[in-house]
Design a protein around this motif. Structure first.
Motif, short mmCIF file in Angstrom:
data_model
loop_
_atom_site.label_atom_id
_atom_site.label_comp_id
_atom_site.label_asym_id
_atom_site.label_seq_id
_atom_site.Cartn_x
_atom_site.Cartn_y
_atom_site.Cartn_z
N THR A 1 49.27 36.63 25.42
CA THR A 1 50.27 37.67 25.15
C THR A 1 51.67 37.23 25.57
O THR A 1 52.63 37.94 25.34
N GLY A 2 51.75 36.06 26.22
CA GLY A 2 53.05 35.58 26.64
C GLY A 2 53.45 36.01 28.03
O GLY A 2 54.60 35.78 28.46
N ARG A 3 52.51 36.63 28.76
CA ARG A 3 52.84 37.03 30.13
C ARG A 3 53.10 35.80 30.99
O ARG A 3 52.51 34.75 30.79
N GLN B 1 42.53 43.19 21.15
CA GLN B 1 43.67 43.21 22.07
C GLN B 1 43.24 42.83 23.48
O GLN B 1 43.93 42.07 24.17
N ALA B 2 42.10 43.36 23.91
CA ALA B 2 41.58 43.01 25.24
C ALA B 2 41.29 41.51 25.32
O ALA B 2 41.55 40.86 26.34
N GLY B 3 40.78 40.96 24.21
CA GLY B 3 40.52 39.53 24.17
C GLY B 3 41.79 38.71 24.29
O GLY B 3 41.81 37.66 24.94
N GLU B 4 42.88 39.20 23.67
CA GLU B 4 44.16 38.50 23.78
C GLU B 4 44.67 38.51 25.22
O GLU B 4 45.23 37.53 25.70
N GLU B 5 44.49 39.64 25.89
CA GLU B 5 44.91 39.73 27.29
C GLU B 5 44.06 38.80 28.17
O GLU B 5 44.56 38.22 29.14
N GLU B 6 42.78 38.66 27.80
CA GLU B 6 41.91 37.73 28.53
C GLU B 6 42.35 36.28 28.30
O GLU B 6 42.10 35.41 29.14
N THR B 7 43.00 36.03 27.15
CA THR B 7 43.49 34.67 26.88
C THR B 7 44.52 34.25 27.92
O THR B 7 44.62 33.08 28.27
N ASP B 8 45.30 35.22 28.41
CA ASP B 8 46.24 34.92 29.49
C ASP B 8 45.51 34.33 30.68
O ASP B 8 45.95 33.35 31.30
#
Length: 208
Positions: A25-27, A82-89
């Protein structure tokens, strides 16, 4: 997308995940400054813990993708993606921290991805409520796992601690979101099976 398009897309995501090239997500990275004054033993322990966590994040990617692939509810499918994308962080952070500690990823990560994708698809096929219940229980178990790591890691390794704390907060949030979306509690035998499977993965990834 048709079946072939879906297959190609999932293979592409799997390859990006396993080569650690998948975007999150770019965090920003939770660590402000690399802690370099750790003893050899402290670094070794932190590297071992982060290798296990990296394997867990690889599995998390696959679980969410497997569930999303078979999900028929558009809103819940978007939630899973979306949760998966946050887990990518988390995946990115664990890999970066592991490199800082001169550690290497588990060679079993492709196995965990394939197995977790299949498990996610199976639970997802039981319906949205069961799928969300699986997310809830998975995240609760991950929170407990991260708390154990926080109790083991050297207090001098503030960088690793910050990463683990941030991940723990995210995992707890995902569990709460699953509950709010209408998750159905899983049976106790299922929970125990999930816990056993997780132990096999974590114990193997710590050394291989």
């Amino acid at each position: 997308m048709n079946i072939l398009d879906n297959f190609i897309n999932e293979c592409d995501i799997a390859l990006k995940t396993l080569s650690y090239k998948k975007n999150g997500t770019g965090r920003s990275y939770p660590v402000n400054q690399t802690n370099s004054n750790l003893s050899k033993e402290e670094k070794s322990l932190s590297a071992q813990l982060m290798r296990v966590n990296l394997a867990g994040e690889v599995a998390a990617q696959a679980l969410y993708r497997g569930q999303a692939m078979v999900c028929k509810n558009a809103d819940i499918k978007n939630h899973l993606v979306q949760a998966g994308e946050e887990e990518t962080d988390h995946l990115i952070w664990c890999k970066k921290r592991l490199e800082e500690l001169n550690g290497k990823p588990s060679i079993l990560n492709p196995v965990w991805y394939a197995g977790s994708f299949a498990i996610g698809a199976v639970f997802g096929s039981f319906g949205e409520k069961t799928s969300l219940g699986f997310v809830e229980e998975t995240e609760k178990q991950v929170v407990k796992h991260l708390e154990k790591h926080l109790s083991r890691v050297s207090k001098n390794d503030t960088d690793t601690i910050e990463i683990l704390k941030t991940m723990r907060a995210d995992e707890d949030m995902h569990a709460q979101e699953a509950i709010e979306s209408g998750s159905e509690s899983l049976s106790e035998p299922t929970k125990k099976m999930m816990s056993f499977t997780a132990k096999v993965m974590t114990s193997s990834s710590a050394y291989i």
